[in-house]
Design a protein around this motif. Structure first.
Motif, PDB file in Angstrom:
ATOM      1  N   ARG A 222       0.839  -1.199   0.000  1.00  0.00           N
ATOM      2  CA  ARG A 222       0.000   0.000   0.000  1.00  0.00           C
ATOM      3  C   ARG A 222       0.881   1.259   0.000  1.00  0.00           C
ATOM      4  O   ARG A 222       0.601   2.229  -0.690  1.00  0.00           O
ATOM      5  CB  ARG A 222      -0.902  -0.036   1.240  1.00  0.00           C
ATOM      6  CG  ARG A 222      -1.804   1.166   1.378  1.00  0.00           C
ATOM      7  CD  ARG A 222      -2.619   1.060   2.662  1.00  0.00           C
ATOM      8  NE  ARG A 222      -2.890   2.370   3.193  1.00  0.00           N
ATOM      9  CZ  ARG A 222      -2.893   2.658   4.488  1.00  0.00           C
ATOM     10  NH1 ARG A 222      -2.638   1.725   5.379  1.00  0.00           N
ATOM     11  NH2 ARG A 222      -3.143   3.881   4.892  1.00  0.00           N
ATOM     12  N   ALA A 223       1.974   1.187   0.785  1.00  0.00           N
ATOM     13  CA  ALA A 223       2.893   2.328   0.841  1.00  0.00           C
ATOM     14  C   ALA A 223       3.530   2.561  -0.523  1.00  0.00           C
ATOM     15  O   ALA A 223       3.617   3.698  -0.996  1.00  0.00           O
ATOM     16  CB  ALA A 223       3.964   2.075   1.903  1.00  0.00           C
TER      17      ALA A 223
ATOM     18  N   THR B 274       0.924   4.053  -2.909  1.00  0.00           N
ATOM     19  CA  THR B 274       0.625   5.451  -2.577  1.00  0.00           C
ATOM     20  C   THR B 274       1.766   6.352  -3.012  1.00  0.00           C
ATOM     21  O   THR B 274       1.549   7.420  -3.597  1.00  0.00           O
ATOM     22  CB  THR B 274       0.408   5.587  -1.053  1.00  0.00           C
ATOM     23  OG1 THR B 274      -0.557   4.638  -0.645  1.00  0.00           O
ATOM     24  CG2 THR B 274      -0.070   6.975  -0.691  1.00  0.00           C
TER      25      THR B 274
ATOM     26  N   ARG C  72      -2.415  10.518   3.467  1.00  0.00           N
ATOM     27  CA  ARG C  72      -2.499   9.168   2.889  1.00  0.00           C
ATOM     28  C   ARG C  72      -1.104   8.527   2.841  1.00  0.00           C
ATOM     29  O   ARG C  72      -0.914   7.364   3.192  1.00  0.00           O
ATOM     30  CB  ARG C  72      -3.077   9.283   1.476  1.00  0.00           C
ATOM     31  CG  ARG C  72      -3.467   7.970   0.854  1.00  0.00           C
ATOM     32  CD  ARG C  72      -4.111   8.196  -0.493  1.00  0.00           C
ATOM     33  NE  ARG C  72      -5.358   8.930  -0.404  1.00  0.00           N
ATOM     34  CZ  ARG C  72      -5.820   9.760  -1.341  1.00  0.00           C
ATOM     35  NH1 ARG C  72      -5.118   9.984  -2.425  1.00  0.00           N
ATOM     36  NH2 ARG C  72      -6.961  10.378  -1.198  1.00  0.00           N
ATOM     37  N   PHE C  73      -0.121   9.321   2.429  1.00  0.00           N
ATOM     38  CA  PHE C  73       1.260   8.872   2.258  1.00  0.00           C
ATOM     39  C   PHE C  73       1.852   8.384   3.593  1.00  0.00           C
ATOM     40  O   PHE C  73       2.351   7.263   3.699  1.00  0.00           O
ATOM     41  CB  PHE C  73       2.062  10.056   1.709  1.00  0.00           C
ATOM     42  CG  PHE C  73       3.498   9.766   1.364  1.00  0.00           C
ATOM     43  CD1 PHE C  73       3.847   9.393   0.079  1.00  0.00           C
ATOM     44  CD2 PHE C  73       4.507   9.896   2.303  1.00  0.00           C
ATOM     45  CE1 PHE C  73       5.170   9.155  -0.260  1.00  0.00           C
ATOM     46  CE2 PHE C  73       5.829   9.653   1.981  1.00  0.00           C
ATOM     47  CZ  PHE C  73       6.155   9.286   0.695  1.00  0.00           C
ATOM     48  N   PHE C  74       1.753   9.233   4.621  1.00  0.00           N
ATOM     49  CA  PHE C  74       2.383   8.884   5.895  1.00  0.00           C
ATOM     50  C   PHE C  74       1.634   7.739   6.587  1.00  0.00           C
ATOM     51  O   PHE C  74       2.260   6.870   7.204  1.00  0.00           O
ATOM     52  CB  PHE C  74       2.481  10.114   6.804  1.00  0.00           C
ATOM     53  CG  PHE C  74       3.609  11.021   6.405  1.00  0.00           C
ATOM     54  CD1 PHE C  74       4.867  10.882   6.967  1.00  0.00           C
ATOM     55  CD2 PHE C  74       3.444  11.988   5.437  1.00  0.00           C
ATOM     56  CE1 PHE C  74       5.925  11.690   6.583  1.00  0.00           C
ATOM     57  CE2 PHE C  74       4.488  12.804   5.041  1.00  0.00           C
ATOM     58  CZ  PHE C  74       5.735  12.656   5.616  1.00  0.00           C
ATOM     59  N   CYS C  75       0.310   7.747   6.467  1.00  0.00           N
ATOM     60  CA  CYS C  75      -0.454   6.641   7.077  1.00  0.00           C
ATOM     61  C   CYS C  75      -0.123   5.320   6.383  1.00  0.00           C
ATOM     62  O   CYS C  75      -0.076   4.276   7.032  1.00  0.00           O
ATOM     63  CB  CYS C  75      -1.954   6.926   7.011  1.00  0.00           C
ATOM     64  SG  CYS C  75      -2.466   8.194   8.176  1.00  0.00           S
ATOM     65  N   ALA C  76       0.100   5.364   5.073  1.00  0.00           N
ATOM     66  CA  ALA C  76       0.442   4.143   4.339  1.00  0.00           C
ATOM     67  C   ALA C  76       1.770   3.589   4.839  1.00  0.00           C
ATOM     68  O   ALA C  76       1.909   2.390   5.070  1.00  0.00           O
ATOM     69  CB  ALA C  76       0.511   4.433   2.844  1.00  0.00           C
TER      70      ALA C  76
END
Lengths: 269, 305
Positions: free
Chosen positions: A2-3, A6, B100-104
């Motif tokens: 997912r990272a 994203t 979104r980026f950091f939570c991912a």
């Protein structure tokens, strides 16, 4: 996963959203392609024979060698990488994801060129489209490696421009993009063989266009693969999170090792 | 496991010949707001960066929730949240993308609620570079706490912010403390430190010059409490009477100001004096020494311990 997705989506959008990157990914190479098609078709009809590989290599160089390094330098200088480090973004992702998305943009531009050059300028289309696609990926990989390496070792954006132009400008003149390498004096031909674009041109011409080349196209492919792996390896090794942190794994001069496959090529061919 | 959220034991850091941090030790308890104060170059940022895993120590031991920040960086990222002094985000990244980026990367669900809580719901599509300083700080704080870390490091969180944003951030910090989050705060704002911190350490030339609660620190200074008195007939202005505990007397506009070490005795004597002179009292103010005054006393006088 997912990272990665994203991060990839963000970097890909940045390639379109950022005006400088949009210019280097699409507007400049495609504008130059149209200009060259109109002008060179009348001045030098021979150019049309190599137009697709030449403009594809041009688009790849523009996106990767000119476009990729600056965001890396700015990310390091502005503390973005420090923030990434704290939040667990690995250095491999910081280098490989922008390199991959940049390569993606370059490949799209390459296909726009390859699909329109015949109807617009009567340029011979690739005889092997699969080889063309794979060579786009390979050339973009190799040049993105160099772009990443320049971004990693440059102290600031002015130095980045200097290093980028040191590859970009000779590539225009000596790699066969504008004039066939067979027409160059021997000394300049040897200098041209220190550039990845020369090998990319020969690989495209030999394997995708079905044309005769001075260098064995598969040997050119081998040198591009070696050059790409070495450049990315060195970029990862020399990567620094933080300009204020003076400790790094190796001296930036080690980046010169990325030229090794091309030096070997210049000696052999 | 130790009860301390942060442990610093004999920490040393040098840059070439310059010793930035010289053998400091302190602990921060869980759920505490701990302030690191000091003039520029005192060693605050070096200490914070070492605790955040951005720099290695040249000596001593550092632990954050029992984790070594240098050797166990992979564990550290989930237990700390950091609001850096500098931007820390690509200019073209939107507010929503940043979250979104950091939570991912932290493997937690996206925290849009935090953006709404911090007044950024209308800025979701705005790029970081277009945000005001206050909005950037709020976003930075939201990102720092999105994965619910037990320890949060804030480096000058309210520098350059307007009053309303500052109050919002202070409220957020109180909420975090209420949920048991430990906060280590580096700041130049003494009023903020006095108001928000349970304990503070004042760093001076790489050493801890003083450590304790703000009240303890102000009490261990010169100890003068300011008593300002205004009367109708101005009998105190003309009086040469010596009141107990008073070290110094000045007149500021209509007020007579006494600096005393014995507030109770001084007040009793002053009130007795004005009553005896038939001079009605208009205003009386008692002000304890502030942390800022104590800080200036320490930083001007030196004397690290």
């Amino acid at each position: 996963m997912r990272a990665f997705a994203t991060h990839f989506a963000f970097e890909f959008r940045t390639g379109l959203r950022d005006k400088n990157l949009l210019l280097l990914n699409y507007l400049f190479p495609l504008g130059f392609y149209v200009m060259m098609g109109v002008m060179m078709g009348q001045i030098n009809p021979l150019f049309i024979q190599t137009m697709i590989p030449a403009m594809a290599v041009f688009a790849i160089l523009s996106a990767t060698v000119l476009g990729l390094p600056n965001p890396l330098v700015e990310g390091r200088e502005n503390g973005v990488f420090r923030s990434f480090k704290i939040n667990g973004v690995p250095s491999l992702s910081i280098l490989s994801i922008p390199a991959t998305t940049t390569a993606f943009h370059a490949i799209i531009a390459c296909f726009v060129i390859a699909l329109t050059a015949k109807p617009l300028f009567s340029a011979p289309a690739p005889v092997n489209w699969l080889a063309f696609a794979l060579l786009c990926v390979l050339a973009a990989f190799t040049c993105a490696g160099l772009g990443a390496l320049i971004g990693v070792v440059s102290a600031n954006t002015r130095v980045t421009i200097l290093w980028s132009q040191l590859i970009y400008l000779p590539s225009m003149m000596l790699s066969g993009m504008m004039v066939p390498t067979s027409m160059l004096p021997v000394a300049l031909r040897k200098v041209g063989m220190l550039l990845p674009s020369t090998y990319a041109m020969h690989a495209f011409q030999g394997l995708a266009q079905g044309q005769t080349t001075d260098i064995q196209p598969w040997a050119a492919v081998g040198i591009l693969v070696a050059g790409g792996i070495l450049a990315f390896g060195l970029a990862l090794y020399l990567f620094s999170w933080d300009s204020r942190n003076t400790t790094r794994r190796g001296h930036p001069a080690l980046a010169m090792l990325a030229l090794l496959p091309y030096i070997v090529g210049a000696v052999i061919f | 496991m130790s009860e301390a959220a942060v442990q610093v034991v004999n920490f040393r850091k040098r840059y070439g010949p310059v010793v930035a941090v010289d053998n400091i030790s302190f602990e921060v308890s869980r759920g505490e707001i701990f302030g690191l104060l000091g003039p520029n170059g005192a060693g605050k940022t070096s200490t914070l960066e070492a605790l955040e895993g951005l720099r290695s120590a040249d000596g001593g031991t550092l632990r954050v929730m029992g984790v070594d920040p240098t050797r166990e960086a992979h564990k550290l990222r989930d237990i700390i949240g950091v609001q850096l002094q500098t931007s820390g985000l690509p200019g073209s990244m939107t507010v929503r993308e940043a979250m979104r980026f950091f939570c991912a990367y932290h493997r937690v669900p996206e925290r849009v609620d935090l953006l709404q809580r911090l007044g950024l719901s209308e800025k979701m599509s705005a790029q970081y570079a277009t945000l005001s300083t206050g909005q950037q700080r709020r976003l930075s704080l939201a990102l720092a706490v999105a994965h619910n870390p037990p320890v949060v490091f804030l480096d000058e969180p309210t520098a350059g912010l307007d009053v309303a944003t500052r109050i919002d951030l202070h409220e957020m910090m109180r909420e975090l403390r209420a949920t048991g989050t430990t906060i280590v705060l580096a700041t130049h704002d003494m009023a903020e430190a006095e108001k928000m911190c349970d304990r503070v350490a004042i760093l001076l030339r790489g050493r801890i010059a003083a450590i304790g609660t703000p009240r303890e620190l102000t009490a261990t200074g010169s100890g003068f409490t300011k008593v300002s008195v205004r009367t109708e007939k101005g009998s105190l202005t003309r009086s040469d009477a010596a009141f107990p505990g008073v070290a110094r007397k000045t007149v500021q506009e209509d007020y007579v100001v006494y600096f005393t070490t014995s507030v109770g005795a001084t007040l009793s004597a002053i009130l007795a004096h004005i009553e005896a002179n038939g001079d009605p009292l208009i205003d009386l103010r008692v002000e304890r020494p502030t942390l800022e005054e104590r800080f200036l006393e320490i930083t001007n006088g030196g004397g690290a311990r």
